[in-house]
Design an enzyme around this catalytic site. Structure first.
Site, PDB file in Angstrom:
ATOM      1  N   LYS A 168     112.563  67.573 -33.098  1.00 35.82           N
ATOM      2  CA  LYS A 168     112.920  67.077 -31.758  1.00 35.82           C
ATOM      3  C   LYS A 168     114.358  66.556 -31.736  1.00 35.82           C
ATOM      4  O   LYS A 168     115.118  66.873 -30.823  1.00 35.82           O
ATOM      5  CB  LYS A 168     111.916  65.976 -31.372  1.00 35.82           C
ATOM      6  CG  LYS A 168     112.094  65.394 -29.995  1.00 35.82           C
ATOM      7  CD  LYS A 168     110.808  64.740 -29.513  1.00 35.82           C
ATOM      8  CE  LYS A 168     110.573  63.363 -30.094  1.00 35.82           C
ATOM      9  NZ  LYS A 168     111.482  62.344 -29.562  1.00 35.82           N
ATOM     10  N   ARG A 210     120.000  67.629 -29.785  1.00 37.83           N
ATOM     11  CA  ARG A 210     121.426  67.687 -30.094  1.00 37.83           C
ATOM     12  C   ARG A 210     121.962  69.108 -29.971  1.00 37.83           C
ATOM     13  O   ARG A 210     123.093  69.324 -29.501  1.00 37.83           O
ATOM     14  CB  ARG A 210     121.676  67.133 -31.493  1.00 37.83           C
ATOM     15  CG  ARG A 210     121.499  65.610 -31.564  1.00 37.83           C
ATOM     16  CD  ARG A 210     121.232  65.139 -32.965  1.00 37.83           C
ATOM     17  NE  ARG A 210     121.230  63.682 -33.117  1.00 37.83           N
ATOM     18  CZ  ARG A 210     120.207  62.881 -32.793  1.00 37.83           C
ATOM     19  NH1 ARG A 210     119.092  63.394 -32.281  1.00 37.83           N
ATOM     20  NH2 ARG A 210     120.294  61.578 -32.972  1.00 37.83           N
ATOM     21  N   SER A 212     120.083  52.346 -35.195  1.00 43.69           N
ATOM     22  CA  SER A 212     119.678  53.304 -34.164  1.00 43.69           C
ATOM     23  C   SER A 212     120.590  54.523 -34.160  1.00 43.69           C
ATOM     24  O   SER A 212     121.774  54.422 -33.851  1.00 43.69           O
ATOM     25  CB  SER A 212     119.707  52.644 -32.777  1.00 43.69           C
ATOM     26  OG  SER A 212     119.613  53.643 -31.773  1.00 43.69           O
ATOM     27  N   GLN A 269     120.325  56.785 -32.034  1.00 45.45           N
ATOM     28  CA  GLN A 269     120.631  57.086 -30.629  1.00 45.45           C
ATOM     29  C   GLN A 269     121.882  56.341 -30.185  1.00 45.45           C
ATOM     30  O   GLN A 269     122.737  56.905 -29.495  1.00 45.45           O
ATOM     31  CB  GLN A 269     119.437  56.737 -29.750  1.00 45.45           C
ATOM     32  CG  GLN A 269     118.234  57.625 -30.041  1.00 45.45           C
ATOM     33  CD  GLN A 269     117.026  57.302 -29.194  1.00 45.45           C
ATOM     34  OE1 GLN A 269     117.068  56.432 -28.330  1.00 45.45           O
ATOM     35  NE2 GLN A 269     115.935  58.008 -29.430  1.00 45.45           N
ATOM     36  N   ASP A 319     109.812  56.655 -37.011  1.00 44.89           N
ATOM     37  CA  ASP A 319     108.783  57.232 -36.134  1.00 44.89           C
ATOM     38  C   ASP A 319     107.463  57.463 -36.872  1.00 44.89           C
ATOM     39  O   ASP A 319     106.451  57.764 -36.247  1.00 44.89           O
ATOM     40  CB  ASP A 319     109.278  58.562 -35.551  1.00 44.89           C
ATOM     41  CG  ASP A 319     110.444  58.335 -34.599  1.00 44.89           C
ATOM     42  OD1 ASP A 319     110.553  57.229 -34.031  1.00 44.89           O
ATOM     43  OD2 ASP A 319     111.256  59.265 -34.440  1.00 44.89           O
ATOM     44  N   LYS A 322     109.881  51.301 -28.698  1.00 42.61           N
ATOM     45  CA  LYS A 322     109.754  52.762 -28.602  1.00 42.61           C
ATOM     46  C   LYS A 322     109.036  53.123 -27.303  1.00 42.61           C
ATOM     47  O   LYS A 322     108.991  52.329 -26.377  1.00 42.61           O
ATOM     48  CB  LYS A 322     109.036  53.291 -29.844  1.00 42.61           C
ATOM     49  CG  LYS A 322     109.808  53.025 -31.137  1.00 42.61           C
ATOM     50  CD  LYS A 322     111.120  53.781 -31.147  1.00 42.61           C
ATOM     51  CE  LYS A 322     111.928  53.483 -32.391  1.00 42.61           C
ATOM     52  NZ  LYS A 322     113.249  54.109 -32.343  1.00 42.61           N
ATOM     53  N   ARG A 352     104.901  49.825 -30.230  1.00 41.43           N
ATOM     54  CA  ARG A 352     104.058  50.480 -31.243  1.00 41.43           C
ATOM     55  C   ARG A 352     103.451  49.487 -32.231  1.00 41.43           C
ATOM     56  O   ARG A 352     102.469  49.811 -32.885  1.00 41.43           O
ATOM     57  CB  ARG A 352     104.850  51.561 -31.986  1.00 41.43           C
ATOM     58  CG  ARG A 352     105.060  52.777 -31.140  1.00 41.43           C
ATOM     59  CD  ARG A 352     105.696  53.933 -31.886  1.00 41.43           C
ATOM     60  NE  ARG A 352     105.848  55.053 -30.972  1.00 41.43           N
ATOM     61  CZ  ARG A 352     106.787  55.988 -31.071  1.00 41.43           C
ATOM     62  NH1 ARG A 352     107.665  55.939 -32.058  1.00 41.43           N
ATOM     63  NH2 ARG A 352     106.844  56.965 -30.198  1.00 41.43           N
ATOM     64  N   ARG A 408     103.068  59.336 -30.409  1.00 48.52           N
ATOM     65  CA  ARG A 408     102.827  59.109 -31.842  1.00 48.52           C
ATOM     66  C   ARG A 408     101.552  58.289 -32.068  1.00 48.52           C
ATOM     67  O   ARG A 408     100.859  58.488 -33.065  1.00 48.52           O
ATOM     68  CB  ARG A 408     104.035  58.444 -32.490  1.00 48.52           C
ATOM     69  CG  ARG A 408     105.310  59.279 -32.282  1.00 48.52           C
ATOM     70  CD  ARG A 408     106.235  59.323 -33.450  1.00 48.52           C
ATOM     71  NE  ARG A 408     107.482  59.968 -33.046  1.00 48.52           N
ATOM     72  CZ  ARG A 408     107.739  61.273 -33.134  1.00 48.52           C
ATOM     73  NH1 ARG A 408     106.840  62.092 -33.635  1.00 48.52           N
ATOM     74  NH2 ARG A 408     108.889  61.774 -32.723  1.00 48.52           N
TER      75      ARG A 408
HETATM   76  C1  S3P Z   1     116.014  59.456 -32.556  1.00 44.75           C
HETATM   77  C2  S3P Z   1     116.276  58.241 -33.113  1.00 44.75           C
HETATM   78  C3  S3P Z   1     115.258  57.186 -33.267  1.00 44.75           C
HETATM   79  C4  S3P Z   1     113.857  57.746 -33.167  1.00 44.75           C
HETATM   80  C5  S3P Z   1     113.699  58.696 -32.016  1.00 44.75           C
HETATM   81  C6  S3P Z   1     114.669  59.851 -32.122  1.00 44.75           C
HETATM   82  C7  S3P Z   1     117.128  60.401 -32.404  1.00 44.75           C
HETATM   83  O1  S3P Z   1     115.433  56.229 -32.252  1.00 44.75           O
HETATM   84  O2  S3P Z   1     112.924  56.685 -33.049  1.00 44.75           O
HETATM   85  O3  S3P Z   1     112.378  59.200 -31.962  1.00 44.75           O
HETATM   86  O4  S3P Z   1     116.879  61.598 -32.130  1.00 44.75           O
HETATM   87  O5  S3P Z   1     118.279  59.981 -32.540  1.00 44.75           O
HETATM   88  P1  S3P Z   1     116.485  55.019 -32.398  1.00 44.75           P
HETATM   89  O6  S3P Z   1     117.796  55.606 -32.647  1.00 44.75           O
HETATM   90  O7  S3P Z   1     116.461  54.291 -31.090  1.00 44.75           O
HETATM   91  O8  S3P Z   1     115.949  54.202 -33.527  1.00 44.75           O
END
Ligand code: S3P
Length: 449
Positions: free
Chosen positions: A28, A33, A179, A181, A336, A363, A367, A409
C-alpha cells in the site's frame, strides 16, 4: 467479500488446518507513492501490481483530479496495473472539487505536501476516521514553508484548504513523532522549495519515498546517525522523472498469515512475493525472536523494481512461540503490525511487553483501545498503560463478538484470532479489510480448506 457493505459482520470458525499459497495485494505504501510520483513526473509511468484496496484507489482518484490520466490496465482480485500519463508538476491543474482521501492518512498527508508546492487552491478531506486524525503535524512544517492552510480545530484536523506556492521556503524540520507520512509530506513539498529541505527523525521510519525519489532522479540524501536517528535532505527545486515500478506484495498483509500459521497447531503456508524492505520487515524479525518458524527465500534484488525494494517468498509453519520485549525502535518498523503481533503474544508462552505504542492511538481508529478490548473479549490477558501494552500469554481463546471499529487491521487481526479460538468469532465491520486487502476473507476461506 469485495463489495461487502461496511456494516457487515463475518463469522469465523476455527480451522482444522491451514495449507496453501497466499496472494498479497501490492504494498500500500509503495502503491500510493508510485501514483503520486507518476503524477509529479512529466510523461508516462507504468505501475505493475499496485494494491487495489480502497486507500490506493483514493490516491488514484486524487491523482486524476490533479490532472494525470490514470488508466487501470490488468489486475486480479487484489492488485491492479496502472498507466499514468501526467503533464508533470508544473502543469498540474487546480482540482475542481474536494479531493476525497476517504480513509487514507497517507493520501491526505502526502498530497498536502504536493498541494503546498502548487500555485493552486485545493481542499483535502476524508471520512469520519480521517477527520479525527492529527494533521497539525503536517500543517506546521507546510505553513513554515510558506503554504497557506486553513483547517478545523486551529488547522489540526481535516478538512484542509490549501493555497500552495511554487516558491516555497526550504526548512529544517524535526518531526515530533516517528512518521513516514510526515517525513514524506515535507520531502515532497521540498521538491518545490529552493534549497535544502531537511527532515530529522529520532527513529527511522519506512524509506520508500527516499528510494523512489532517488530512482526518479531527485537529489536526496539520508544519514543514519550512531544513535539510530536519521536526517534526510532534498535539494529543490527538483524535477521527478517518470519511471515504471513493480510493486512488491504488502508485508503488512503478509503479517496476518505469518501469525495465523505460527499460532495454529497444524499450519504450513507459502506467501509469495513479499516486500522485505529493512524498514518494513520488523514483523518477520519480531516473530522469529518469538520462535516462529519462518523460512525466507529471496526472489529478487534491486533489479526487480525500479526502487530496488527487496522481495522474498516466505514459508511459515506451526511454531511454539514465547513472549518478548519490544522496544520503541522495533515498533517504528512494525507500526501497522502491532495489533497482529499482540495476537501472537496472547498465544505465546510467558509475558510480552511492547513499549512506545503511542502512535497507535492515532491510526484509522485508536488501535490500542481496540486491540485491548477485542483480544480481552476473546479471553486474552492484555492491558495498556500509557505507552506500553502488556500481555500475559499462554491463553486459549474462545470466540466472541468483537468490534473492529471499522479499522481494516483490527478486522483482519480478529478474523485470524477466529481461526484458533474455540467456537464462533463474530467480526464486526469486516468489510473494512477492503481498505488494504481486498479479497482477504476469500483467502482466509481458501487456506483453511
Ligand atoms: C505509512 C506510514 C505509517 C503507517 C501507514 C502508512 C506510509 O503511518 O502507519 O499505514 O505509507 O507512509 P505514519 O507515518 O503516520 O506512522
Amino acid at each position: 467479500m469485495l463489495d461487502a457493505p461496511i456494516a457487515d459482520q463475518v463469522t469465523v470458525r476455527p480451522a482444522g488446518r491451514l495449507r496453501g499459497q497466499l496472494g498479497l495485494p501490492g504494498d500500500k505504501s509503495i502503491s500510493h507513492r508510485a501514483l503520486l510520483l507518476a503524477l509529479l513526473a512529466n510523461g508516462e509511468s507504468r505501475i505493475t501490481g499496485a494494491g487495489d484496496g480502497r486507500d490506493v484507489r483514493a490516491t488514484a482518484g486524487v491523482a486524476s483530479a490533479l490532472g494525470a490520466r490514470v488508466t487501470r490496465l490488468d489486475g486480479d482480485a487484489r492488485t491492479v496495473d496502472y498507466l499514468v500519463v501526467s503533464p508533470g508538476r508544473a502543469a498540474l491543474r487546480e482540482p475542481a472539487g474536494v479531493l476525497d482521501c476517504q480513509n487514507s492518512g497517507t493520501t491526505f498527508r502526502l498530497v498536502a505536501g504536493i498541494l503546498a508546492g502548487l500555485p493552486a487552491f485545493g481542499i483535502l478531506d476524508g471520512d469520519e476516521s480521517l477527520r479525527r486524525r492529527p494533521m497539525g503535524r503536517i500543517a506546521a512544517p507546510l505553513l513554515a514553508m510558506g503554504a497557506a492552510i486553513a483547517g478545523r480545530a486551529d488547522t489540526t484536523l481535516a478538512p484542509f484548504a490549501i493555497t500552495g506556492s511554487a516558491q516555497l521556503r526550504a526548512i529544517e524540520h524535526a518531526s515530533p513523532v516517528p512518521s513516514a507520512q510526515v517525513k514524506s509530506c515535507v520531502l515532497l513539498a521540498g521538491l518545490a522549495a529552493t534549497g535544502r529541505t531537511v527532515v530529522r527523525e529520532a527513529l527511522p521510519t519506512r524509506d520508500h519515498t527516499e528510494r523512489m525519489l532517488r530512482a526518479r532522479g531527485v537529489p536526496i540524501h539520508t544519514d543514519v546517525l550512531g544513535d539510530g536517528s536519521a536526517i534526510h535532505e532534498v535539494f529543490g527545486p527538483a524535477a521527478v522523472h517518470p519511471l515504471d515500478e513493480r510493486v512488491p506484495g504488502d508485508v503488512s498483509g503478509a503479517a496476518f498469515w505469518l501469525v495465523a500459521a505460527a499460532i495454529h497447531p497444524d499450519a504450513d503456508l507459502l506467501i509469495r512475493n513479499v516486500g522485505t524492505n529493512p524498514t518494513r520487515r520488523g514483523i518477520i524479525d519480531l516473530l522469529r525472536r518469538m520462535g516462529a518458524d519462518i523460512e525466507e527465500r529471496p526472489v529478487g534484488t534491486g533489479a526487480d523494481g525500479a526502487s530496488g525494494e527487496p522481495i522474498a517468498d516466505l514459508v511459515v509453519r506451526s511454531s511454539s512461540l514465547h513472549g518478548i520485549d519490544v522496544d520503541p525502535a522495533d515498533v517504528a518498523g512494525a507500526i501497522d503490525e502491532i495489533p497482529i503481533l499482540c495476537l501472537a503474544a496472547t498465544v505465546a508462552s510467558g509475558r510480552s511487553r511492547i513499549r512506545g505504542i503511542g502512535e497507535l492511538r492515532h491510526k484509522e481508529s485508536d488501535r490500542v483501545a481496540g486491540i485491548v478490548a477485542g483480544l480481552a473479549a476473546l479471553g486474552a490477558r492484555i492491558r495498556a498503560d500509557g505507552d506500553v501494552i502488556e500481555i500475559e500469554g499462554g491463553r486459549a481463546l474462545r470466540g466472541a463478538a468483537v468490534a473492529s471499529h471499522d479499522d481494516h487491521r483490527l478486522a483482519m487481526t480478529f478474523a485470524i484470532a477466529g481461526l484458533i479460538a474455540e467456537g464462533d468469532t463474530l467480526v464486526g465491520n469486516a468489510g473494512a479489510a477492503d481498505v488494504s486487502y481486498p479479497g482477504f476473507f476469500d483467502e482466509l476461506e481458501r487456506v483453511r480448506a
